[in-house]
Design a protein around this motif. Structure first.
Motif, PDB file in Angstrom:
ATOM      1  N   GLY A 182      25.205 -28.512 -14.816  1.00  0.00           N
ATOM      2  CA  GLY A 182      25.855 -29.792 -14.614  1.00  0.00           C
ATOM      3  C   GLY A 182      27.295 -29.656 -14.187  1.00  0.00           C
ATOM      4  N   LYS A 183      27.839 -30.778 -13.757  1.00  0.00           N
ATOM      5  CA  LYS A 183      29.201 -30.791 -13.242  1.00  0.00           C
ATOM      6  C   LYS A 183      30.228 -30.502 -14.329  1.00  0.00           C
ATOM      7  CE  LYS A 183      28.210 -34.089  -9.523  1.00  0.00           C
ATOM      8  NZ  LYS A 183      28.563 -35.395  -8.932  1.00  0.00           N
ATOM      9  N   SER A 184      29.865 -30.769 -15.582  1.00  0.00           N
ATOM     10  CA  SER A 184      30.823 -30.583 -16.668  1.00  0.00           C
ATOM     11  C   SER A 184      31.179 -29.106 -16.863  1.00  0.00           C
ATOM     12  CB  SER A 184      30.265 -31.152 -17.971  1.00  0.00           C
ATOM     13  OG  SER A 184      29.069 -30.490 -18.323  1.00  0.00           O
ATOM     14  N   PHE A 185      30.351 -28.197 -16.301  1.00  0.00           N
ATOM     15  CA  PHE A 185      30.595 -26.764 -16.501  1.00  0.00           C
ATOM     16  C   PHE A 185      31.158 -26.087 -15.256  1.00  0.00           C
ATOM     17  CE2 PHE A 185      28.613 -27.203 -20.434  1.00  0.00           C
ATOM     18  CZ  PHE A 185      28.861 -26.069 -21.178  1.00  0.00           C
ATOM     19  N   ARG A 186      31.608 -26.857 -14.295  1.00  0.00           N
ATOM     20  CA  ARG A 186      32.228 -26.262 -13.117  1.00  0.00           C
ATOM     21  C   ARG A 186      33.502 -25.510 -13.481  1.00  0.00           C
ATOM     22  NH1 ARG A 186      31.420 -31.244  -8.833  1.00  0.00           N
ATOM     23  NH2 ARG A 186      29.193 -30.886  -8.471  1.00  0.00           N
ATOM     24  N   GLN A 187      34.273 -26.082 -14.420  1.00  0.00           N
ATOM     25  CA  GLN A 187      35.489 -25.401 -14.851  1.00  0.00           C
ATOM     26  C   GLN A 187      35.157 -24.100 -15.572  1.00  0.00           C
ATOM     27  OE1 GLN A 187      38.198 -27.827 -17.093  1.00  0.00           O
ATOM     28  NE2 GLN A 187      39.704 -26.167 -17.331  1.00  0.00           N
ATOM     29  N   LEU A 188      34.038 -24.122 -16.359  1.00  0.00           N
ATOM     30  CA  LEU A 188      33.598 -22.895 -17.021  1.00  0.00           C
ATOM     31  C   LEU A 188      33.189 -21.848 -15.979  1.00  0.00           C
ATOM     32  CD1 LEU A 188      32.856 -21.322 -19.553  1.00  0.00           C
ATOM     33  CD2 LEU A 188      30.599 -22.395 -19.474  1.00  0.00           C
ATOM     34  N   ASN A 189      32.457 -22.298 -14.950  1.00  0.00           N
ATOM     35  CA  ASN A 189      32.088 -21.390 -13.862  1.00  0.00           C
ATOM     36  C   ASN A 189      33.334 -20.752 -13.231  1.00  0.00           C
ATOM     37  OD1 ASN A 189      29.384 -21.882 -14.124  1.00  0.00           O
ATOM     38  ND2 ASN A 189      29.310 -23.446 -12.541  1.00  0.00           N
ATOM     39  N   HIS A 190      34.333 -21.595 -12.980  1.00  0.00           N
ATOM     40  CA  HIS A 190      35.551 -21.120 -12.344  1.00  0.00           C
ATOM     41  C   HIS A 190      36.290 -20.132 -13.243  1.00  0.00           C
ATOM     42  CE1 HIS A 190      39.013 -21.179  -9.716  1.00  0.00           C
ATOM     43  NE2 HIS A 190      39.801 -21.491 -10.750  1.00  0.00           N
ATOM     44  N   SER A 191      36.356 -20.410 -14.540  1.00  0.00           N
ATOM     45  CA  SER A 191      37.045 -19.522 -15.484  1.00  0.00           C
ATOM     46  C   SER A 191      36.331 -18.182 -15.586  1.00  0.00           C
ATOM     47  CB  SER A 191      37.125 -20.185 -16.861  1.00  0.00           C
ATOM     48  OG  SER A 191      37.886 -21.364 -16.809  1.00  0.00           O
ATOM     49  N   MET A 192      34.983 -18.248 -15.650  1.00  0.00           N
ATOM     50  CA  MET A 192      34.218 -16.999 -15.705  1.00  0.00           C
ATOM     51  C   MET A 192      34.452 -16.165 -14.456  1.00  0.00           C
ATOM     52  SD  MET A 192      30.551 -18.130 -17.297  1.00  0.00           S
ATOM     53  CE  MET A 192      30.384 -18.572 -19.029  1.00  0.00           C
ATOM     54  N   LYS A 193      34.498 -16.818 -13.313  1.00  0.00           N
ATOM     55  CA  LYS A 193      34.728 -16.117 -12.059  1.00  0.00           C
ATOM     56  C   LYS A 193      36.114 -15.458 -12.065  1.00  0.00           C
ATOM     57  CE  LYS A 193      35.017 -16.727  -7.053  1.00  0.00           C
ATOM     58  NZ  LYS A 193      36.385 -16.167  -6.980  1.00  0.00           N
ATOM     59  N   GLU A 194      37.120 -16.174 -12.571  1.00  0.00           N
ATOM     60  CA  GLU A 194      38.464 -15.605 -12.631  1.00  0.00           C
ATOM     61  C   GLU A 194      38.513 -14.367 -13.529  1.00  0.00           C
ATOM     62  OE1 GLU A 194      41.039 -18.760 -13.834  1.00  0.00           O
ATOM     63  OE2 GLU A 194      41.473 -19.355 -11.756  1.00  0.00           O
ATOM     64  N   VAL A 195      37.803 -14.454 -14.666  1.00  0.00           N
ATOM     65  CA  VAL A 195      37.771 -13.308 -15.585  1.00  0.00           C
ATOM     66  C   VAL A 195      37.106 -12.108 -14.903  1.00  0.00           C
ATOM     67  CG1 VAL A 195      36.829 -12.426 -17.750  1.00  0.00           C
ATOM     68  CG2 VAL A 195      37.835 -14.707 -17.670  1.00  0.00           C
ATOM     69  N   LEU A 196      35.961 -12.357 -14.257  1.00  0.00           N
ATOM     70  CA  LEU A 196      35.260 -11.272 -13.574  1.00  0.00           C
ATOM     71  C   LEU A 196      36.093 -10.708 -12.422  1.00  0.00           C
ATOM     72  CD1 LEU A 196      31.550 -12.488 -13.466  1.00  0.00           C
ATOM     73  CD2 LEU A 196      32.606 -10.842 -15.007  1.00  0.00           C
ATOM     74  N   ASP A 197      36.813 -11.592 -11.713  1.00  0.00           N
ATOM     75  CA  ASP A 197      37.694 -11.121 -10.641  1.00  0.00           C
ATOM     76  C   ASP A 197      38.794 -10.216 -11.191  1.00  0.00           C
ATOM     77  OD1 ASP A 197      36.282 -12.389  -8.684  1.00  0.00           O
ATOM     78  OD2 ASP A 197      37.596 -14.157  -8.582  1.00  0.00           O
ATOM     79  N   ALA A 198      39.326 -10.596 -12.365  1.00  0.00           N
ATOM     80  CA  ALA A 198      40.361  -9.776 -12.992  1.00  0.00           C
ATOM     81  C   ALA A 198      39.788  -8.410 -13.386  1.00  0.00           C
ATOM     82  CB  ALA A 198      40.924 -10.486 -14.218  1.00  0.00           C
ATOM     83  N   PHE A 199      38.574  -8.416 -13.979  1.00  0.00           N
ATOM     84  CA  PHE A 199      37.919  -7.149 -14.318  1.00  0.00           C
ATOM     85  C   PHE A 199      37.649  -6.324 -13.063  1.00  0.00           C
ATOM     86  CE2 PHE A 199      36.765  -8.978 -18.496  1.00  0.00           C
ATOM     87  CZ  PHE A 199      37.095  -7.886 -19.292  1.00  0.00           C
ATOM     88  N   ARG A 200      37.193  -6.995 -11.993  1.00  0.00           N
ATOM     89  CA  ARG A 200      36.887  -6.307 -10.745  1.00  0.00           C
ATOM     90  C   ARG A 200      38.143  -5.662 -10.161  1.00  0.00           C
ATOM     91  NH1 ARG A 200      35.284 -10.464  -8.061  1.00  0.00           N
ATOM     92  NH2 ARG A 200      33.159 -10.427  -8.903  1.00  0.00           N
ATOM     93  N   HIS A 201      39.262  -6.396 -10.218  1.00  0.00           N
ATOM     94  CA  HIS A 201      40.524  -5.873  -9.703  1.00  0.00           C
ATOM     95  C   HIS A 201      40.999  -4.682 -10.539  1.00  0.00           C
ATOM     96  CE1 HIS A 201      44.439  -5.899  -7.775  1.00  0.00           C
ATOM     97  NE2 HIS A 201      45.025  -5.932  -8.969  1.00  0.00           N
TER      98      HIS A 201
END
Length: 447
Positions: free
Chosen positions: A84-103
């Motif tokens: 649902g749309k309510s978890f778009r921010q969660l999706n974005h936060s998870m992506k940022e965390v994974l991007d930080a780990f990837r970097h």
């Protein structure tokens, strides 16, 4: 905001199911079974929707945690909006965390690659082994210094270099020692202990300090010769002057009128003695000037020098001499365009001295040959070798031939090789020798 939205979604679904339950009970009591059946079906669907909503959320969090656990940072969450749309921010936060780990992982991999390249190419040998003697790391320079293609167990050294093996086993943690492997390799050895992943490891660094030792030796000889030159000249100059004056006075006093007072034989003896003193004084002054030559070499004027041109000059210089002495002088170049950075005049002086020495030892020897070759080492350092197939140098003399004024030739001054080594050191290089008695001698210049 994320959790508030999540709680709100859960609250709406639970409240809706609660209302459906109440409506279902009321319809049953009112004997409206058809409507009750419809309400019951809607309630079942709502329960399934609630379960699916929570399950998708848990599955997303599980995927996120497993991605971190297994270093799988390729997975994406932006496109996954099934919760649902309510978890778009969660999706974005998870992506940022994974991007930080990837970097971070990318940086770690780059640092690891940099350290690996550094260890492989550093001009210091590095060797590590555990308490059982299993070698975990050995870089290229360590293999070169130890003259090995590979080393899996430390005890393999006992077969190739037992003295070094015993030294490595006995040296204390944090200890330093020196080990002379051969004339070209003088090792400074340092050990340290470290613990990695529960394993106790010994880390050994090996550095060839032959060049530094030779430089210190040269400086010591230079300081000595400066003192000797000063003291000898202070004594020789007045002696030489006094002898010349005495000789002049004697010649004046021994004119024809005074010759009755002294026999001709006596006069002749005195003259010869004075002449001998004068000659010896001049010889001593010449000897002192040899010291001066050793201590006053001009600073090299470095510039690009084509090695082929330099070797051609050496060939032409010794063309007549090699022909007369029946010695073959050959040059070998790995690359005809090979260029080095050097003072061509000083380097030519070194090569002339080495070739001259080689020709002299080959006189009256059949199939006599001197070879001057140039090539690049594995570390891309220019190498020049002067090889002869003469009688070789006995081991007792190898350690002394670079000492100033040491010579094995009746008419040698003992200055040539010392000067040559000093010139090469001033170029930042080394001059060494390897010899097999009865087979060959190779002088090796590494710039």
């Amino acid at each position: 905001m994320i959790f508030s939205s999540f709680r709100f979604q859960i609250f709406l679904r639970v409240a809706f199911i609660g209302l459906l339950t109440m409506a279902f009970i009321w319809l049953i009591e009112s004997n409206k079974y058809v409507s009750a059946t419809i309400i019951f079906s809607v309630g079942i669907f709502s329960l399934f929707s609630l379960f699916h909503y929570v399950e998708n959320t848990n599955r997303k969090l599980t995927r996120f945690i497993e991605a971190i656990k297994y270093d799988d940072f390729i997975i994406g969450f932006d496109a996954d909006n099934k919760v649902g749309k309510s978890f778009r921010q969660l999706n974005h936060s998870m992506k940022e965390v994974l991007d930080a780990f990837r970097h971070t992982r990318k940086e770690n991999e780059e640092n690891l690659q940099f350290l690996d390249t550094l260890v492989k190419n550093v001009q210091v040998g590095i060797l590590s082994y555990d308490d059982t003697g299993e070698v975990g790391l050995i870089n290229h320079m360590a293999k070169k210094l130890l003259s090995l293609d590979n080393l899996a167990e430390l005890n393999e050294l006992s077969g190739t270099d037992p003295e070094l093996y015993i030294l490595l086993k006995s040296i204390p943690t944090g200890g330093n020692t020196l080990y002379r492997k051969n004339e070209l390799v003088h090792l400074a050895i340092h050990t340290s202990r470290l613990r990695i992943r529960g394993r106790e490891l010994t880390l050994v660094s090996l550095q060839n300090i032959r060049s530094e030792l030779q430089q210190n030796e040269l400086e010591a000889w230079q300081n000595l010769t400066k003192v000797l030159r000063h003291e000898i000249m202070n004594s020789v100059t007045p002696i030489s002057s006094l002898v010349s004056t005495l000789k002049d006075m004697f010649e004046e006093e021994t004119h024809a009128d005074n010759e009755e007072q002294m026999s001709k034989e006596t006069i002749s003896d005195i003259n010869e003695a004075l002449q001998a003193i004068e000659n010896r004084s001049h010889a001593l002054k010449k000897f002192v000037h040899a010291y001066r030559d050793f201590t006053q070499i001009p600073k090299p004027a470095l510039k690009p020098v084509k090695l082929a041109t330099l070797l051609a000059r050496i060939e032409n210089l010794y063309l007549a001499e090699t022909k007369a002495s029946q010695v073959t002088l050959a040059t070998e170049l790995e690359d005809d365009e090979m260029t080095i950075i050097a003072d061509d005049e000083l380097l030519e002086m070194v090569l002339i001295n080495l070739v001259k020495n080689a020709i002299e030892v080959l006189i009256d020897q059949p199939d006599a040959k001197v070879t001057v070759r140039g090539y690049m080492s594995d570390q891309l350092r220019p190498i020049i070798e002067v090889e002869d197939n003469g009688p070789g140098i006995i081991p007792e003399a190898i350690d002394n031939i670079f000492i100033p004024f040491y010579t094995t030739k009746p008419t040698g001054s003992g200055i040539g090789l010392s000067l040559s080594r000093q010139i090469i050191h001033m170029h930042g290089g080394t001059l060494g020798v390897e010899s097999e008695v009865g087979k060959k001698t190779v002088f090796k210049i590494e710039l």
